[in-house]
Design a protein around this motif. Sequence first.
Motif, mmCIF file in Angstrom:
data_model
loop_
_atom_site.group_PDB
_atom_site.id
_atom_site.type_symbol
_atom_site.label_atom_id
_atom_site.label_comp_id
_atom_site.label_asym_id
_atom_site.label_seq_id
_atom_site.Cartn_x
_atom_site.Cartn_y
_atom_site.Cartn_z
ATOM 1 N N HIS A 142 -3.188 -4.570 -9.898
ATOM 2 C CA HIS A 142 -3.796 -3.314 -9.452
ATOM 3 C C HIS A 142 -3.084 -2.698 -8.251
ATOM 4 O O HIS A 142 -3.646 -1.830 -7.586
ATOM 5 N N VAL A 143 -1.869 -3.151 -7.970
ATOM 6 C CA VAL A 143 -1.160 -2.641 -6.803
ATOM 7 C C VAL A 143 -0.925 -1.139 -6.937
ATOM 8 O O VAL A 143 -0.630 -0.636 -8.029
ATOM 9 N N GLN A 144 -1.102 -0.422 -5.831
ATOM 10 C CA GLN A 144 -0.961 1.037 -5.849
ATOM 11 C C GLN A 144 0.307 1.516 -5.144
ATOM 12 O O GLN A 144 0.775 2.614 -5.398
ATOM 13 N N GLY A 145 0.827 0.709 -4.250
ATOM 14 C CA GLY A 145 2.038 1.087 -3.536
ATOM 15 C C GLY A 145 3.250 0.357 -4.087
ATOM 16 O O GLY A 145 3.143 -0.464 -5.000
ATOM 17 N N LYS A 146 4.399 0.653 -3.522
ATOM 18 C CA LYS A 146 5.627 -0.021 -3.921
ATOM 19 C C LYS A 146 6.568 -0.088 -2.727
ATOM 20 O O LYS A 146 6.435 0.673 -1.763
ATOM 21 N N LEU A 187 0.848 -1.183 0.000
ATOM 22 C CA LEU A 187 0.000 0.000 0.000
ATOM 23 C C LEU A 187 0.886 1.235 0.000
ATOM 24 O O LEU A 187 2.110 1.136 -0.019
ATOM 25 N N LYS A 188 0.268 2.387 0.030
ATOM 26 C CA LYS A 188 1.033 3.632 0.075
ATOM 27 C C LYS A 188 1.707 3.781 1.430
ATOM 28 O O LYS A 188 1.273 3.219 2.429
ATOM 29 N N VAL A 189 2.802 4.549 1.450
ATOM 30 C CA VAL A 189 3.585 4.747 2.670
ATOM 31 C C VAL A 189 2.664 5.249 3.787
ATOM 32 O O VAL A 189 1.802 6.073 3.573
ATOM 33 N N GLY A 190 2.891 4.777 4.973
ATOM 34 C CA GLY A 190 2.021 5.117 6.101
ATOM 35 C C GLY A 190 1.110 3.947 6.379
ATOM 36 O O GLY A 190 1.195 3.308 7.423
ATOM 37 N N ARG A 191 0.257 3.647 5.432
ATOM 38 C CA ARG A 191 -0.614 2.483 5.577
ATOM 39 C C ARG A 191 0.189 1.193 5.395
ATOM 40 O O ARG A 191 -0.134 0.167 5.985
#
Length: 249
Positions: free
Chosen positions: A117-121, A90-94
């Motif tokens: 469909h991944v949004q974070g890295k 997920l995005k940084v933080g989450r």
Amino acid sequence: MRANFKMQRLFIDAPLAPGAAIEAGSDHFNYLINVLRMQEGGEVLVFNGRDGEWTARLVQPSRKKLILDVVSQTRPQDPLPDLHYLFAPLKVGRLDYIVQKAVEMGAGLLQPVMTQHVQGKITSLERLQANVVEAAEQCGVLAVPEVAAPVKLKDLLERWPADRRILFCDESDAGSNPLPILQGIHERKLALLIGPEGGFSEEERHLLRSLSFVTAIPLGPRILRADTAAVAALAVVQATIGDWSASPG
């Protein structure tokens, strides 16, 4: 044996044994002396993920040097939990949040999985491993899980060992109660797969459902964010067929 939460706990990457004298690194020095204002003779709990938990006494031979003098063992080493946690970043933080919660909830290996469909890295495995250590320090965990390098979902499944069942949290599942499905699973080697915020693609869902070592489970009637789904899924798995359901030893 329960952790002692009245004392400060520190992860120390060094062998622990009676009489060991470990020089504190700059981060631990600053935290203990400048932040906590601890004095020479004060005691902390230390662990390294291998040798159990120990009491260590602070010795300060000079103004800029701190020694952790290992005194006695307070808890023997626990084995790593055998539940593998597979997650789409997920995005940084989450992302930091789900890593910490996975440690608290008894994951023994954290495996980032790259889906369509991944949004974070994953920009830093070191950062994620630091989150693992912090969660272990705060929650009394002795066995420190590893964060594995990211892998594509298809590649992961192609080399997956058939004797470890993957529990695939499918948000499109028509059912709402995972308990009957989980209660029918008798394997003890398990992995839990949580998808990205955008969900699995139809291609990924079809692939997962076609594999004999994958079981799809629903997570109730509500739409959950990926980080919420992670905690909910880990809790229901641990309570039903995981280490929460084990009889007292």
